[in-house]
Write an enzyme that holds these catalytic residues in place. Sequence first.
Site, mmCIF file in Angstrom:
data_model
loop_
_atom_site.group_PDB
_atom_site.id
_atom_site.type_symbol
_atom_site.label_atom_id
_atom_site.label_comp_id
_atom_site.label_asym_id
_atom_site.label_seq_id
_atom_site.Cartn_x
_atom_site.Cartn_y
_atom_site.Cartn_z
ATOM 1 N N GLY A 44 0.828 -1.213 0.000
ATOM 2 C CA GLY A 44 0.000 0.000 0.000
ATOM 3 C C GLY A 44 0.861 1.260 0.000
ATOM 4 O O GLY A 44 0.393 2.343 -0.333
ATOM 5 N N TYR A 187 0.672 21.283 0.871
ATOM 6 C CA TYR A 187 -0.421 20.297 0.934
ATOM 7 C C TYR A 187 -0.568 19.719 2.343
ATOM 8 O O TYR A 187 -1.628 19.783 2.955
ATOM 9 C CB TYR A 187 -0.112 19.117 -0.005
ATOM 10 N N ILE A 188 0.537 19.090 2.823
ATOM 11 C CA ILE A 188 0.424 18.337 4.078
ATOM 12 C C ILE A 188 0.227 19.294 5.258
ATOM 13 O O ILE A 188 -0.603 19.066 6.134
ATOM 14 C CB ILE A 188 1.666 17.447 4.309
ATOM 15 N N GLY A 275 8.095 19.386 1.834
ATOM 16 C CA GLY A 275 8.260 18.693 0.551
ATOM 17 C C GLY A 275 8.784 17.277 0.748
ATOM 18 O O GLY A 275 9.052 16.854 1.877
ATOM 19 N N ARG A 276 8.894 16.553 -0.362
ATOM 20 C CA ARG A 276 9.331 15.157 -0.294
ATOM 21 C C ARG A 276 10.436 14.917 -1.321
ATOM 22 O O ARG A 276 10.519 15.619 -2.328
ATOM 23 C CB ARG A 276 8.141 14.219 -0.546
ATOM 24 N N ALA A 324 -0.831 10.079 -5.903
ATOM 25 C CA ALA A 324 -1.085 8.642 -5.973
ATOM 26 C C ALA A 324 -1.707 8.239 -7.313
ATOM 27 O O ALA A 324 -1.329 7.222 -7.901
ATOM 28 C CB ALA A 324 -2.008 8.237 -4.829
ATOM 29 N N HIS A 448 -30.703 18.243 -10.660
ATOM 30 C CA HIS A 448 -30.959 19.333 -9.723
ATOM 31 C C HIS A 448 -31.589 18.787 -8.450
ATOM 32 O O HIS A 448 -32.427 17.889 -8.533
ATOM 33 C CB HIS A 448 -31.911 20.343 -10.372
HETATM 34 P P1 FAD Z 1 4.978 5.085 -2.359
HETATM 35 O O1 FAD Z 1 3.549 5.118 -2.014
HETATM 36 O O2 FAD Z 1 5.916 5.965 -1.618
HETATM 37 O O3 FAD Z 1 5.436 3.569 -2.224
HETATM 38 C C1 FAD Z 1 6.763 3.193 -2.409
HETATM 39 C C2 FAD Z 1 6.997 1.904 -1.658
HETATM 40 O O4 FAD Z 1 8.290 1.417 -2.017
HETATM 41 C C3 FAD Z 1 7.010 2.071 -0.144
HETATM 42 O O5 FAD Z 1 6.063 1.199 0.436
HETATM 43 C C4 FAD Z 1 8.441 1.709 0.275
HETATM 44 O O6 FAD Z 1 8.483 1.001 1.504
HETATM 45 C C5 FAD Z 1 8.880 0.817 -0.876
HETATM 46 N N1 FAD Z 1 10.332 0.802 -1.087
HETATM 47 C C6 FAD Z 1 11.169 1.867 -1.178
HETATM 48 N N2 FAD Z 1 12.425 1.454 -1.443
HETATM 49 C C7 FAD Z 1 12.396 0.103 -1.512
HETATM 50 C C8 FAD Z 1 13.370 -0.905 -1.754
HETATM 51 N N3 FAD Z 1 14.648 -0.591 -1.996
HETATM 52 N N4 FAD Z 1 12.980 -2.201 -1.745
HETATM 53 C C9 FAD Z 1 11.678 -2.547 -1.505
HETATM 54 N N5 FAD Z 1 10.706 -1.622 -1.274
HETATM 55 C C10 FAD Z 1 11.069 -0.329 -1.290
HETATM 56 N N6 FAD Z 1 -1.418 11.817 -2.933
HETATM 57 C C11 FAD Z 1 -2.662 11.919 -3.471
HETATM 58 O O7 FAD Z 1 -2.830 11.724 -4.688
HETATM 59 N N7 FAD Z 1 -3.740 12.234 -2.702
HETATM 60 C C12 FAD Z 1 -3.623 12.464 -1.368
HETATM 61 O O8 FAD Z 1 -4.620 12.740 -0.698
HETATM 62 C C13 FAD Z 1 -2.332 12.359 -0.782
HETATM 63 N N8 FAD Z 1 -2.166 12.585 0.534
HETATM 64 C C14 FAD Z 1 -0.918 12.422 1.083
HETATM 65 C C15 FAD Z 1 -0.774 12.656 2.448
HETATM 66 C C16 FAD Z 1 0.470 12.515 3.037
HETATM 67 C C17 FAD Z 1 0.613 12.756 4.527
HETATM 68 C C18 FAD Z 1 1.589 12.126 2.254
HETATM 69 C C19 FAD Z 1 2.941 11.937 2.891
HETATM 70 C C20 FAD Z 1 1.452 11.917 0.897
HETATM 71 C C21 FAD Z 1 0.198 12.071 0.294
HETATM 72 N N9 FAD Z 1 0.006 11.886 -1.070
HETATM 73 C C22 FAD Z 1 -1.237 12.020 -1.615
HETATM 74 C C23 FAD Z 1 1.123 11.525 -1.953
HETATM 75 C C24 FAD Z 1 1.091 10.009 -2.241
HETATM 76 O O9 FAD Z 1 1.170 9.308 -1.020
HETATM 77 C C25 FAD Z 1 2.242 9.611 -3.161
HETATM 78 O O10 FAD Z 1 2.237 10.396 -4.321
HETATM 79 C C26 FAD Z 1 2.120 8.152 -3.539
HETATM 80 O O11 FAD Z 1 2.140 7.319 -2.400
HETATM 81 C C27 FAD Z 1 3.251 7.747 -4.481
HETATM 82 O O12 FAD Z 1 3.117 6.409 -4.817
HETATM 83 P P2 FAD Z 1 4.397 5.510 -5.200
HETATM 84 O O13 FAD Z 1 3.835 4.164 -5.539
HETATM 85 O O14 FAD Z 1 5.217 6.217 -6.180
HETATM 86 O O15 FAD Z 1 5.262 5.414 -3.887
HETATM 87 P P1 NAD Z 2 4.592 20.898 -0.518
HETATM 88 O O1 NAD Z 2 5.597 21.067 -1.581
HETATM 89 O O2 NAD Z 2 3.158 20.805 -0.877
HETATM 90 O O3 NAD Z 2 4.707 22.106 0.531
HETATM 91 C C1 NAD Z 2 5.911 22.409 1.179
HETATM 92 C C2 NAD Z 2 5.836 23.848 1.666
HETATM 93 O O4 NAD Z 2 6.922 24.088 2.520
HETATM 94 C C3 NAD Z 2 5.918 24.859 0.539
HETATM 95 O O5 NAD Z 2 4.874 25.782 0.686
HETATM 96 C C4 NAD Z 2 7.292 25.487 0.730
HETATM 97 O O6 NAD Z 2 7.363 26.823 0.272
HETATM 98 C C5 NAD Z 2 7.437 25.384 2.233
HETATM 99 N N1 NAD Z 2 8.811 25.439 2.725
HETATM 100 C C6 NAD Z 2 9.940 24.919 2.159
HETATM 101 N N2 NAD Z 2 11.004 25.140 2.963
HETATM 102 C C7 NAD Z 2 10.550 25.808 4.048
HETATM 103 C C8 NAD Z 2 11.158 26.311 5.233
HETATM 104 N N3 NAD Z 2 12.480 26.158 5.468
HETATM 105 N N4 NAD Z 2 10.392 26.949 6.154
HETATM 106 C C9 NAD Z 2 9.058 27.110 5.939
HETATM 107 N N5 NAD Z 2 8.429 26.661 4.828
HETATM 108 C C10 NAD Z 2 9.154 25.998 3.904
HETATM 109 O O7 NAD Z 2 5.079 19.626 0.327
HETATM 110 P P2 NAD Z 2 4.351 18.755 1.428
HETATM 111 O O8 NAD Z 2 3.237 19.505 2.060
HETATM 112 O O9 NAD Z 2 5.450 18.214 2.268
HETATM 113 O O10 NAD Z 2 3.740 17.574 0.563
HETATM 114 C C11 NAD Z 2 4.584 16.789 -0.284
HETATM 115 C C12 NAD Z 2 3.848 16.310 -1.477
HETATM 116 O O11 NAD Z 2 2.960 15.243 -1.112
HETATM 117 C C13 NAD Z 2 2.937 17.336 -2.129
HETATM 118 O O12 NAD Z 2 3.651 18.186 -2.972
HETATM 119 C C14 NAD Z 2 1.978 16.459 -2.886
HETATM 120 O O13 NAD Z 2 2.575 16.071 -4.102
HETATM 121 C C15 NAD Z 2 1.845 15.245 -1.977
HETATM 122 N N6 NAD Z 2 0.591 15.363 -1.186
HETATM 123 C C16 NAD Z 2 -0.590 15.390 -1.844
HETATM 124 C C17 NAD Z 2 -1.775 15.519 -1.147
HETATM 125 C C18 NAD Z 2 -3.056 15.554 -1.918
HETATM 126 O O14 NAD Z 2 -3.058 15.160 -3.071
HETATM 127 N N7 NAD Z 2 -4.143 16.017 -1.320
HETATM 128 C C19 NAD Z 2 -1.762 15.636 0.224
HETATM 129 C C20 NAD Z 2 -0.537 15.608 0.877
HETATM 130 C C21 NAD Z 2 0.639 15.466 0.162
#
Ligand code: FAD
Ligand code: NAD
Length: 472
Positions: A44, A187-188, A275-276, A324, A448
């Site tokens: 997941g 976002y987060i 950020g990530r 995702a 509607h």
């Molecule tokens: P991931 O979901 O990161 O999965 C990668 C997997 O690879 C992990 O399980 C990890 O353990 C595994 N892995 C890594 N390296 C190795 C290795 N060497 N060997 C074996 N396994 C490994 N996106 C949305 O679209 N909507 C949202 O509402 C949303 N909310 C979010 C909220 C939060 C708090 C966060 C942190 C992110 C959110 N995102 C959201 C972003 C979303 O989670 C990611 O874009 C998505 O999970 C990316 O999918 P992925 O399959 O690329 O990687």
């Molecule tokens: P983000 O890129 O959305 O936001 C990071 C924020 O931190 C930015 O506004 C940036 O200007 C600020 N920042 C950077 N350095 C800083 C500093 N030193 N001090 C203060 N502010 C600073 O990143 P995130 O919120 O960590 O989320 C990561 C990614 O995960 C998102 O970009 C998105 O792709 C994904 N995500 C998606 C959803 C969704 O789809 N609803 C929800 C959560 C996360």
Amino acid sequence: MVVGEFTESADVLVIGGGPGGYVAAIRAAQLGMSVTLVEREDIGGVCLNRGCIPSKALIATADQYYRLAGLKTRGIDVTQASLDFSRVQAHKEQVVKKLTSGVAGLLKGHNVSVIRGTARFVSRDTVRVVEEYESKKIQFKKCIVATGSRTKILPNLVPDGDRIVGSTEALQWDAPPGHLIVVGGGYIGLELGTVYRKFGSRVTVVEATPHLLPGVDPALVQVVQKRLKDLEVSVFLSTTVKTVERERDGLNIVLEGPKADALSLSADKMLVTVGRQPNTDDLGLDAAGIRVDDRGFIAVDTTMRTANPLIYAIGDVVGNPMLAHKASHEGQVAAEAIAGLPAAMDVVAIPAVIFTDPEIASVGLTEAQAKESGYDPVVGRFPFAANGRALTVDETTGFVQVISDKTTQRILGVHMVGPEASNLIAEGTLALEMGATVTDLALTVHAHPTLPEALLEAAEASLGHPIHILKR
Ligand code: FAD
Ligand code: NAD
């Protein structure tokens, strides 16, 4: 060399079981290939275990709790409502478990062989997988890298898992913190900051740039910013954390910025969410003949294939947007391309939703981007305040905006802030993907009273004849 190590083989090896990897594995299996998926933590990925799903479960509960007080105007008095946070968390865990075990069942049902271990390339067609008690090599015909991303660390705000944390820990607290400092108004930061405010925490957001949600249309952000103010969330823009000191019972933080120069705050917790970054640094990509760019992303072609023709990459490791649904779509493209189908990542646009209060949802070009791209954009806007359904559910804040090209009437973008924007954006996405015009949208009969009527009326506004608002 590990003594006694043996080598297995796989038609398709998927590394990472997130929404990119598990979808790719299922699609590859559906297409008749033998598939092995290696996941080092939980099936997941981030999305189901530590991201999208747990955060949305908490957002939904916080929202329901917060709305209770507002029910009084409709004759329902629940002033005695109480919060049992352990049950809030238990509900969230239950949702996660249901979904992740469902995905595990789907993988099993498709005969995908799942290995719990960490994979690393040792050559162009082989990985070593280190499991809990053993390691082995897997030689693949094709491989899909879907290893996702992790929280970016700021050198002066290194998480300690307790007071200074990233999103994973902030989703697991056993009680709302008294005062939460959120570093990063993206976002987060805004999604989780709003959650804890609604659960009763005092919340302060510190954002380095002059805008919350940088990159999102400021007209949409303004509506969320106003709601944050109503919720009494303190927001400091163009501000960073200068110093942080860990005290016995909390944190002492000094901010640096135009409205907070040397402002000292005490807080219980700090959520750092700036950020990530992609998980590509510890994968042995050099051995596989794959290079990453200066931010760690893997370059791919439209079929998701990397510089090594045996290896594909999808999801967060190939770059923005880190979402995702983008990962899952890319996973399907990679699996189909490997099967020899004419698949390519050639979508018109990828929708983005931010689950703030109210929700923001966007697909395609904004007005400014349309101008930059050489279009003569027409903007049709309709406020939820004039939508019957929005009035009945008491959620009249926000608007829908449809951007179209003046010459061809073709829809270029749909952007909204307001109730159910996360669901409403699907119609805009389909319109863009199908090359619809504003006339197509305006001639589509909408039920509607519903919120999607706001899209219909925004299209009519583009054509100069909205029914439920006066033409300016
Ligand atoms: P991931 O979901 O990161 O999965 C990668 C997997 O690879 C992990 O399980 C990890 O353990 C595994 N892995 C890594 N390296 C190795 C290795 N060497 N060997 C074996 N396994 C490994 N996106 C949305 O679209 N909507 C949202 O509402 C949303 N909310 C979010 C909220 C939060 C708090 C966060 C942190 C992110 C959110 N995102 C959201 C972003 C979303 O989670 C990611 O874009 C998505 O999970 C990316 O999918 P992925 O399959 O690329 O990687
Ligand atoms: P983000 O890129 O959305 O936001 C990071 C924020 O931190 C930015 O506004 C940036 O200007 C600020 N920042 C950077 N350095 C800083 C500093 N030193 N001090 C203060 N502010 C600073 O990143 P995130 O919120 O960590 O989320 C990561 C990614 O995960 C998102 O970009 C998105 O792709 C994904 N995500 C998606 C959803 C969704 O789809 N609803 C929800 C959560 C996360």
